[in-house]
Design a protein around this motif. Structure first.
Motif, PDB file in Angstrom:
ATOM      1  N   GLN A  89      12.165  13.127  23.221  1.00 12.38           N
ATOM      2  CA  GLN A  89      10.732  13.366  23.095  1.00 12.38           C
ATOM      3  C   GLN A  89      10.318  14.747  23.594  1.00 12.38           C
ATOM      4  O   GLN A  89       9.416  15.370  23.043  1.00 12.38           O
ATOM      5  N   GLN A  90      10.981  15.229  24.626  1.00 10.26           N
ATOM      6  CA  GLN A  90      10.653  16.533  25.196  1.00 10.26           C
ATOM      7  C   GLN A  90      11.362  17.682  24.493  1.00 10.26           C
ATOM      8  O   GLN A  90      11.101  18.840  24.786  1.00 10.26           O
ATOM      9  N   GLY A  91      12.288  17.368  23.592  1.00 11.29           N
ATOM     10  CA  GLY A  91      13.019  18.414  22.902  1.00 11.29           C
ATOM     11  C   GLY A  91      14.159  18.997  23.717  1.00 11.29           C
ATOM     12  O   GLY A  91      14.707  20.045  23.364  1.00 11.29           O
ATOM     13  N   THR A  92      14.523  18.332  24.801  1.00 13.04           N
ATOM     14  CA  THR A  92      15.659  18.780  25.613  1.00 13.04           C
ATOM     15  C   THR A  92      16.948  18.709  24.805  1.00 13.04           C
ATOM     16  O   THR A  92      17.830  19.557  24.956  1.00 13.04           O
ATOM     17  N   VAL A  93      17.051  17.675  23.959  1.00 14.45           N
ATOM     18  CA  VAL A  93      18.175  17.550  23.032  1.00 14.45           C
ATOM     19  C   VAL A  93      17.617  17.272  21.633  1.00 14.45           C
ATOM     20  O   VAL A  93      16.481  16.813  21.476  1.00 14.45           O
ATOM     21  N   ASP A  94      18.447  17.568  20.625  1.00 17.06           N
ATOM     22  CA  ASP A  94      18.054  17.293  19.240  1.00 17.06           C
ATOM     23  C   ASP A  94      18.539  15.922  18.785  1.00 17.06           C
ATOM     24  O   ASP A  94      17.911  15.285  17.937  1.00 17.06           O
ATOM     25  N   MET A  95      19.654  15.502  19.333  1.00 16.76           N
ATOM     26  CA  MET A  95      20.244  14.218  18.991  1.00 16.76           C
ATOM     27  C   MET A  95      20.837  13.597  20.231  1.00 16.76           C
ATOM     28  O   MET A  95      21.166  14.310  21.181  1.00 16.76           O
ATOM     29  N   VAL A  96      20.988  12.278  20.220  1.00 16.84           N
ATOM     30  CA  VAL A  96      21.691  11.576  21.286  1.00 16.84           C
ATOM     31  C   VAL A  96      22.767  10.698  20.654  1.00 16.84           C
ATOM     32  O   VAL A  96      22.474   9.874  19.783  1.00 16.84           O
ATOM     33  N   VAL A  97      24.001  10.922  21.078  1.00 13.16           N
ATOM     34  CA  VAL A  97      25.119  10.082  20.645  1.00 13.16           C
ATOM     35  C   VAL A  97      25.792   9.624  21.939  1.00 13.16           C
ATOM     36  O   VAL A  97      26.714  10.245  22.434  1.00 13.16           O
ATOM     37  N   ALA A  98      25.286   8.529  22.484  1.00 17.36           N
ATOM     38  CA  ALA A  98      25.667   8.146  23.849  1.00 17.36           C
ATOM     39  C   ALA A  98      25.595   6.635  24.037  1.00 17.36           C
ATOM     40  O   ALA A  98      24.770   6.133  24.787  1.00 17.36           O
ATOM     41  N   THR A  99      26.457   5.915  23.320  1.00 13.27           N
ATOM     42  CA  THR A  99      26.459   4.447  23.366  1.00 13.27           C
ATOM     43  C   THR A  99      25.021   3.922  23.351  1.00 13.27           C
ATOM     44  O   THR A  99      24.644   3.077  24.159  1.00 13.27           O
ATOM     45  N   TYR A 100      24.239   4.405  22.396  1.00 12.18           N
ATOM     46  CA  TYR A 100      22.782   4.202  22.344  1.00 12.18           C
ATOM     47  C   TYR A 100      22.485   3.026  21.415  1.00 12.18           C
ATOM     48  O   TYR A 100      22.323   3.197  20.208  1.00 12.18           O
ATOM     49  N   THR A 157      18.034  18.638  10.177  1.00 12.93           N
ATOM     50  CA  THR A 157      18.688  19.238   9.008  1.00 12.93           C
ATOM     51  C   THR A 157      18.348  20.713   8.869  1.00 12.93           C
ATOM     52  O   THR A 157      19.007  21.427   8.099  1.00 12.93           O
ATOM     53  N   ARG A 158      17.357  21.192   9.604  1.00 16.55           N
ATOM     54  CA  ARG A 158      16.926  22.592   9.507  1.00 16.55           C
ATOM     55  C   ARG A 158      17.490  23.450  10.628  1.00 16.55           C
ATOM     56  O   ARG A 158      17.144  24.620  10.746  1.00 16.55           O
ATOM     57  N   LYS A 159      18.349  22.882  11.452  1.00 18.74           N
ATOM     58  CA  LYS A 159      18.848  23.616  12.610  1.00 18.74           C
ATOM     59  C   LYS A 159      20.319  23.967  12.444  1.00 18.74           C
ATOM     60  O   LYS A 159      21.098  23.189  11.917  1.00 18.74           O
ATOM     61  N   LYS A 160      20.688  25.162  12.916  1.00 15.68           N
ATOM     62  CA  LYS A 160      22.070  25.619  12.852  1.00 15.68           C
ATOM     63  C   LYS A 160      22.833  25.321  14.140  1.00 15.68           C
ATOM     64  O   LYS A 160      24.060  25.356  14.164  1.00 15.68           O
ATOM     65  N   ILE A 161      22.109  25.056  15.208  1.00 18.23           N
ATOM     66  CA  ILE A 161      22.708  24.632  16.460  1.00 18.23           C
ATOM     67  C   ILE A 161      22.017  23.344  16.880  1.00 18.23           C
ATOM     68  O   ILE A 161      20.786  23.292  16.949  1.00 18.23           O
ATOM     69  N   LEU A 162      22.788  22.306  17.146  1.00 17.77           N
ATOM     70  CA  LEU A 162      22.237  21.024  17.571  1.00 17.77           C
ATOM     71  C   LEU A 162      22.664  20.731  19.002  1.00 17.77           C
ATOM     72  O   LEU A 162      23.865  20.665  19.298  1.00 17.77           O
ATOM     73  N   VAL A 163      21.684  20.575  19.881  1.00 19.15           N
ATOM     74  CA  VAL A 163      21.961  20.176  21.257  1.00 19.15           C
ATOM     75  C   VAL A 163      22.030  18.652  21.267  1.00 19.15           C
ATOM     76  O   VAL A 163      21.061  17.977  20.909  1.00 19.15           O
ATOM     77  N   ILE A 164      23.174  18.120  21.659  1.00 17.17           N
ATOM     78  CA  ILE A 164      23.419  16.686  21.526  1.00 17.17           C
ATOM     79  C   ILE A 164      23.675  16.074  22.896  1.00 17.17           C
ATOM     80  O   ILE A 164      24.545  16.527  23.644  1.00 17.17           O
ATOM     81  N   VAL A 196      22.608   6.976  16.232  1.00 14.68           N
ATOM     82  CA  VAL A 196      22.406   8.397  16.515  1.00 14.68           C
ATOM     83  C   VAL A 196      20.911   8.595  16.679  1.00 14.68           C
ATOM     84  O   VAL A 196      20.149   8.480  15.724  1.00 14.68           O
ATOM     85  N   GLY A 197      20.480   8.841  17.919  1.00 12.36           N
ATOM     86  CA  GLY A 197      19.056   8.983  18.191  1.00 12.36           C
ATOM     87  C   GLY A 197      18.564  10.381  17.875  1.00 12.36           C
ATOM     88  O   GLY A 197      19.245  11.375  18.138  1.00 12.36           O
ATOM     89  N   MET A 198      17.366  10.455  17.278  1.00  7.48           N
ATOM     90  CA  MET A 198      16.703  11.739  17.027  1.00  7.48           C
ATOM     91  C   MET A 198      15.206  11.537  17.205  1.00  7.48           C
ATOM     92  O   MET A 198      14.740  10.417  17.418  1.00  7.48           O
ATOM     93  N   ARG A 199      14.451  12.608  17.144  1.00 11.39           N
ATOM     94  CA  ARG A 199      13.019  12.480  17.401  1.00 11.39           C
ATOM     95  C   ARG A 199      12.355  11.569  16.375  1.00 11.39           C
ATOM     96  O   ARG A 199      12.728  11.552  15.195  1.00 11.39           O
TER      97      ARG A 199
END
Length: 269
Positions: free
Chosen positions: A88-99, A29-36, A217-220
């Motif tokens: 976990q590594q911060g490579t992405v902020d969210m995962v939306v991938a049939t998770y 919620t604090r980010k303006k760009i989300l890597v998904i 929707v996966g997040m840290r």
């Protein structure tokens, strides 16, 4: 004493610079760009186009959610086996991938949603009349994708002695199925519907579902604020008709009968 002083100085510097513990979860919620993270090889859900962009139901859901959070969505391809690692590594902020949300994964990831509840089914070649139920997979070659729990639902939960054939991703499974290297793919019906639309006339869904698959929707781990914000966005997505429109857009030419009511959320605790 010098070591203690150095540590204290570093702590002050981190505080002044606005940095925290490297292991601390920064809410989405604090980010303006989300890597998904999205899938690159699942037609109708997450598919990477020739120009490096992505399309599909999951991609559109991710864009909607990011927009409701006031952020721009930037996409990165991910495979099933890398989803937890990327978060976990911060490579992405969210995962939306049939998770699919599972008890084991909830120990590693905080899930918003589900944004859709799919059902595991089985895809076979169009002319195959021998596989009509999950029990018919006994002795058959079943595609196995690392990081996915679908094959486990067949061989471990249902105790069906299928012969597992590894593949890197479900796109490779489809190639193997059409080419005769496997006899079946068993996974979520949304994934299978997308493949069926792509390989029309070559494959078919047996329409014998065996489970509910709650797409989250996966997040840290620990991002409760993010989870609550995502759940609010998903509720609005269903209520304003966006979900129904997206399901119609991506799956209208398949035999899938999608659900358009708000799923029951898992909770963010």
């Amino acid at each position: 004493m010098r070591a203690l002083a150095a540590c204290a100085a570093l702590a002050v510097a981190l505080t002044l610079s606005g940095c925290g513990d490297p292991g601390e979860t920064q809410s989405i919620t604090r980010k303006k760009i989300l890597v998904i993270g999205v899938k690159p090889d699942q037609p109708g859900l997450g598919l990477e186009r020739g120009d490096g962009s992505f399309e599909g139901f999951d991609v559109d859901v991710a864009k909607y959610v990011a927009g409701k959070l006031g952020a721009k969505a930037v996409f990165r391809a991910t495979v099933s086996a890398k989803r937890e690692q990327f978060l976990q590594q911060g490579t992405v902020d969210m995962v939306v991938a049939t998770y699919s949300i599972t008890a084991e994964r909830k120990n590693k990831v905080t899930f918003g949603g589900p944004y859709y509840v799919a059902h595991q089914d089985t895809l076979v070649r169009a002319g195959d009349e021998h596989i009509e139920d999950v029990r018919d997979l006994k002795g058959k070659r079943l595609c196995q994708v690392p990081g996915s729990v679908s094959w486990q639902r067949v061989t471990e939960e249902r105790k069906v002695a299928a012969k597992l054939v590894p593949a890197a991703a479900y796109g490779e499974c489809l190639t193997k199925l059409i080419g005769g290297d496997v006899d079946a793919i068993s996974t979520d019906d949304l994934i299978l519907a997308g493949f069926g639309a792509t390989a029309r006339g070559e494959v078919k869904i047996i329409n014998a579902p065996i489970s509910d698959e709650k797409y989250g929707v996966g997040m840290r781990l620990g991002d409760v604020d993010g989870c609550e914000a995502v759940n609010k966005a998903i509720t609005e997505m269903y209520q304003d008709g966006t979900t129904a429109a997206l399901l119609e857009r991506w799956f209208k030419n398949t035999s899938l009968k999608p659900t358009t009511t708000v799923p029951q959320f898992e909770g963010c605790g």
